[in-house]
Write a protein that holds these residues in place. Structure first.
Motif, PDB file in Angstrom:
ATOM      1  N   ALA A  29       0.852  -1.187   0.000  1.00  0.00           N
ATOM      2  CA  ALA A  29       0.000   0.000   0.000  1.00  0.00           C
ATOM      3  C   ALA A  29       0.886   1.235   0.000  1.00  0.00           C
ATOM      4  O   ALA A  29       2.053   1.194   0.410  1.00  0.00           O
ATOM      5  N   ILE A  30       0.305   2.346  -0.487  1.00  0.00           N
ATOM      6  CA  ILE A  30       0.904   3.677  -0.339  1.00  0.00           C
ATOM      7  C   ILE A  30      -0.080   4.482   0.499  1.00  0.00           C
ATOM      8  O   ILE A  30      -1.207   4.732   0.073  1.00  0.00           O
ATOM      9  N   ILE A  31       0.340   4.877   1.695  1.00  0.00           N
ATOM     10  CA  ILE A  31      -0.553   5.542   2.637  1.00  0.00           C
ATOM     11  C   ILE A  31      -0.122   6.998   2.768  1.00  0.00           C
ATOM     12  O   ILE A  31       0.946   7.295   3.324  1.00  0.00           O
ATOM     13  N   PRO A  32      -0.929   7.960   2.252  1.00  0.00           N
ATOM     14  CA  PRO A  32      -0.541   9.372   2.314  1.00  0.00           C
ATOM     15  C   PRO A  32      -1.051  10.059   3.571  1.00  0.00           C
ATOM     16  O   PRO A  32      -2.081   9.680   4.137  1.00  0.00           O
ATOM     17  N   SER A  33      -0.352  11.097   3.984  1.00  0.00           N
ATOM     18  CA  SER A  33      -0.809  11.958   5.080  1.00  0.00           C
ATOM     19  C   SER A  33      -0.227  13.354   4.864  1.00  0.00           C
ATOM     20  O   SER A  33       1.000  13.522   4.868  1.00  0.00           O
ATOM     21  N   PRO A  34      -1.071  14.386   4.646  1.00  0.00           N
ATOM     22  CA  PRO A  34      -2.534  14.356   4.559  1.00  0.00           C
ATOM     23  C   PRO A  34      -3.003  13.665   3.281  1.00  0.00           C
ATOM     24  O   PRO A  34      -2.198  13.334   2.420  1.00  0.00           O
ATOM     25  N   VAL A  35      -4.310  13.514   3.181  1.00  0.00           N
ATOM     26  CA  VAL A  35      -4.867  12.716   2.090  1.00  0.00           C
ATOM     27  C   VAL A  35      -5.384  13.567   0.944  1.00  0.00           C
ATOM     28  O   VAL A  35      -5.950  13.035  -0.012  1.00  0.00           O
ATOM     29  N   GLU A  36      -5.203  14.913   1.012  1.00  0.00           N
ATOM     30  CA  GLU A  36      -5.624  15.786  -0.082  1.00  0.00           C
ATOM     31  C   GLU A  36      -4.743  17.022  -0.088  1.00  0.00           C
ATOM     32  O   GLU A  36      -4.070  17.340   0.907  1.00  0.00           O
ATOM     33  N   VAL A  37      -4.737  17.722  -1.236  1.00  0.00           N
ATOM     34  CA  VAL A  37      -3.908  18.922  -1.377  1.00  0.00           C
ATOM     35  C   VAL A  37      -4.729  19.994  -2.084  1.00  0.00           C
ATOM     36  O   VAL A  37      -5.669  19.692  -2.814  1.00  0.00           O
ATOM     37  N   PRO A  38      -4.381  21.294  -1.896  1.00  0.00           N
ATOM     38  CA  PRO A  38      -5.120  22.375  -2.570  1.00  0.00           C
ATOM     39  C   PRO A  38      -4.630  22.551  -4.009  1.00  0.00           C
ATOM     40  O   PRO A  38      -3.538  22.103  -4.372  1.00  0.00           O
ATOM     41  N   PRO A  39      -5.433  23.230  -4.829  1.00  0.00           N
ATOM     42  CA  PRO A  39      -5.024  23.484  -6.220  1.00  0.00           C
ATOM     43  C   PRO A  39      -3.724  24.283  -6.279  1.00  0.00           C
ATOM     44  O   PRO A  39      -3.471  25.162  -5.458  1.00  0.00           O
ATOM     45  N   TYR A  40      -2.893  23.984  -7.273  1.00  0.00           N
ATOM     46  CA  TYR A  40      -1.650  24.685  -7.584  1.00  0.00           C
ATOM     47  C   TYR A  40      -0.613  24.613  -6.467  1.00  0.00           C
ATOM     48  O   TYR A  40       0.417  25.298  -6.534  1.00  0.00           O
ATOM     49  N   ALA A  41      -0.840  23.753  -5.452  1.00  0.00           N
ATOM     50  CA  ALA A  41       0.116  23.695  -4.348  1.00  0.00           C
ATOM     51  C   ALA A  41       1.455  23.123  -4.827  1.00  0.00           C
ATOM     52  O   ALA A  41       1.514  22.278  -5.717  1.00  0.00           O
ATOM     53  N   GLU A  42       2.521  23.601  -4.237  1.00  0.00           N
ATOM     54  CA  GLU A  42       3.827  22.985  -4.433  1.00  0.00           C
ATOM     55  C   GLU A  42       3.939  21.874  -3.391  1.00  0.00           C
ATOM     56  O   GLU A  42       4.080  22.142  -2.195  1.00  0.00           O
ATOM     57  N   VAL A  43       3.835  20.626  -3.862  1.00  0.00           N
ATOM     58  CA  VAL A  43       3.711  19.483  -2.964  1.00  0.00           C
ATOM     59  C   VAL A  43       5.039  18.734  -2.907  1.00  0.00           C
ATOM     60  O   VAL A  43       5.568  18.300  -3.943  1.00  0.00           O
ATOM     61  N   THR A  44       5.567  18.594  -1.709  1.00  0.00           N
ATOM     62  CA  THR A  44       6.765  17.783  -1.494  1.00  0.00           C
ATOM     63  C   THR A  44       6.335  16.456  -0.886  1.00  0.00           C
ATOM     64  O   THR A  44       5.749  16.422   0.213  1.00  0.00           O
ATOM     65  N   PHE A  45       6.590  15.378  -1.615  1.00  0.00           N
ATOM     66  CA  PHE A  45       6.274  14.041  -1.124  1.00  0.00           C
ATOM     67  C   PHE A  45       7.516  13.455  -0.463  1.00  0.00           C
ATOM     68  O   PHE A  45       8.596  13.390  -1.074  1.00  0.00           O
ATOM     69  N   VAL A  46       7.363  13.034   0.782  1.00  0.00           N
ATOM     70  CA  VAL A  46       8.446  12.390   1.521  1.00  0.00           C
ATOM     71  C   VAL A  46       8.040  10.935   1.726  1.00  0.00           C
ATOM     72  O   VAL A  46       7.115  10.629   2.484  1.00  0.00           O
ATOM     73  N   ALA A  47       8.718  10.028   1.002  1.00  0.00           N
ATOM     74  CA  ALA A  47       8.344   8.610   1.006  1.00  0.00           C
ATOM     75  C   ALA A  47       9.288   7.826   1.901  1.00  0.00           C
ATOM     76  O   ALA A  47      10.516   7.895   1.746  1.00  0.00           O
TER      77      ALA A  47
END
Length: 542
Positions: A131-149
């Motif tokens: 599984a891939i479990i995200p936190s938080p589970v949603e993001v706002p439009p145009y956000a600069e999202v950094t994923f830390v896996a």
């Protein structure tokens, strides 16, 4: 003149009349009175007005119906005209909206405008089996999202954005990696693990883009629909699409069915090197297989009860995935020698053989189903301390299954995991029908021992040789003595079970080798023993 009245019977027409009769001697003419009105005349007088009235009513009804039909037709014409006008107006409005750039099919609001300062968001991804479990589970439009896996599983994983291919490197167990992307104005960010079989096992997630005007994909859209639309389903490998395949096309390799000869050694050093390669698993069907030592099955090993086995397992640096090995003939802790090793690593697996039989070994790295189904299995024969009675010939048959992916690619995990198994091929010693095209030559009357293992991973075997009887059978430690009057026609083996059968062939001819689950010989679980010159060919079954 004598006048008298003579009664007369009523005439047949029903009229009443009175007749004056004169006698001849009167010599004068008789006088006749006028007859009265007949009965039918009176009835007609009454009936004619009624008939006339009925005719008038019928005529009036017909005229009324014609008038009503005329009015209904006029109403229908008016209604259809209104409907056609409404459709034309709606079409014109739809055309205008589409020209204005609006997608009226999803009826969602327009995307929010890009803000001058975009939000900064960090999303933690927990990578596990599977599984891939995200936190938080949603993001706002145009956000600069950094994923830390973070890989909290036991084998290597990655996390990649499906639409762009941006993502982490292969992360070993306990490792961590990160990457940054910009969220779209709407829809989802779809992530998956690219390691073969991991997505099918559950490693995929869609992260909704919410906030602003709450723009989203159309209700009911499946996960990944925003980026996967129009992607064709995989074309599974078959001889029919072989001509279009441009990758490696190695030839069919005939596997030697003879069992290894026992030795006097008491310590056995075995090198098993993982080799991920393309192999022809059936006529004009190529698959990327994962192997021990370059063959499917891996090499058949032979030891004796009490022997020590040192297995040196190596996973080359250019391998695509982690691997491991599990010897069913061993008694060792699962989390020690059976642990997975990443590309570039190696380990030594040591065990002492304590029980006789034919035992399966296989890769146990999760998902083990995919690793076994992709070719990572083999057999080890453990002889008892007291040697078995000598025979003229010893053979080995390992039954297994192929669930094909596209030509030149790994097997399809979704097919393998189906609740009702339906393999594309069921085979002996790795390749479909290889011993039907090249029969195994034996002699009439010679004593043959055939070691049989069902590696699976999913379907049972009913091992049978047409035209003979097994007079000695060992299945999972249960023995049928050759000196008894009893015999066996087929040996049933669930996945990971094995044994041996002994028999002789009574005359020259061909003897089919099959699983008596007869939905599978036509899918490759078919071979031939040729005794003597093979006899005359005939049309037959099996």
């Amino acid at each position: 003149m004598l006048l008298h009245r003579t009664p007369s019977a009523a005439p047949e027409d029903g009229t009443d009349h009175v007749v004056d009769v004169t006698t001849p001697q009167d010599g004068g003419p008789g006088r006749t009175r006028r007859p009265v009105d007949p009965v039918w005349a009176r009835r007609l007088t009454i009936g004619l007005p009624i008939i006339a009235l009925v005719l008038v009513l019928v005529a009036a009804n017909l005229v009324g119906g014609i008038l009503i039909a005329r009015d209904l037709r006029a109403d229908y014409t008016e209604l259809t005209g209104d409907a056609e006008s409404a459709v034309a107006q709606a079409a014109a409005a739809l055309s205008a909206q589409q020209l204005a750039g609006r997608d009226t099919a999803t009826t969602v609001p327009a995307a929010p405008a890009r803000p001058d300062v975009v939000p900064q968001v960090t999303v933690d991804l927990d990578l596990t089996e599977f599984a891939i479990i995200p936190s938080p589970v949603e993001v706002p439009p145009y956000a600069e999202v950094t994923f830390v896996a973070t890989n909290s599983g036991a084998v290597g994983h990655d996390a990649v954005v499906r639409s762009t291919g941006v993502g982490t490197a292969l992360i070993p167990a306990g490792g961590q990696d990160s990457f940054t992307v910009e969220a779209p104005a709407s829809g989802v960010i779809s992530l998956f693990c690219t390691i073969a079989g991991h997505e099918a096992a559950g490693m995929a997630v869609d992260i909704p883009v919410t906030g602003g005007d709450d723009v989203a994909v159309a209700p009911g859209a499946p996960a990944g629909a925003a980026v996967d639309a129009g992607v064709a389903a995989p074309e599974y490998a078959t001889p029919d699409n072989a001509a279009a395949y441009t990758g490696d096309r190695p030839p069919l390799e005939l596997r030697d069915p003879d069992a290894p000869v026992p030795t006097d050694a008491t310590v056995h050093d075995v090198d098993l090197v993982v080799d991920e390669r393309v192999m022809q698993v059936a006529e004009d069907v190529w698959q990327e297989v994962w192997t021990f030592g370059g063959t499917v099955p891996g090499p058949t090993l032979r030891v004796r009860v009490g022997d020590v086995v040192n297995v040196n397992l190596s996973n080359p640096a250019d391998s695509g995935v982690d691997h491991s090995v599990d010897f069913h003939a061993s008694q060792v802790a699962w989390n020690d020698e059976m642990r997975s090793i990443a590309p570039g690593e190696s380990l030594t697996y040591t065990f002492t053989a304590t029980h006789a039989g034919i035992w399966m070994y296989h890769c146990g790295t999760a998902p083990a189903l995919h690793h076994i189904g992709n070719g990572m299995f083999g057999a080890v024969i453990v002889d008892p301390v007291e040697p078995l009675p000598p025979v003229d010939r010893e053979l080995v048959f390992v039954q297994s299954e192929w669930y094909t992916g596209p030509q030149g690619e790994v097997g399809d995990m979704t097919k393998m995991a189906a609740g009702a198994p339906s393999p594309d091929f069921v085979v002996f010693n790795g390749t479909a029908s290889q011993y039907a095209a090249s029969p195994i030559q034996v002699e009439v009357g010679e004593r043959i021992r055939a070691w049989v293992l069902n590696a699976g991973p999913n379907v049972d075997s009913s091992f049978h040789i047409v035209g003979t009887i097994f007079d000695s059978v060992m299945k999972e430690g249960v023995f049928l003595d050759a000196d008894s009057e009893w015999g066996s026609q087929a040996v049933d083996l669930a996945p990971a079970q094995g044994g041996y059968v002994e028999f002789s062939l009574a005359e020259d001819g061909l003897y089919p080798i099959v699983t008596h689950a007869f939905n599978f010989p036509g899918r490759g679980a078919l071979g031939l023993l040729q005794a003597g010159d093979g006899g005359e060919p005939v049309a037959g079954g099996h």
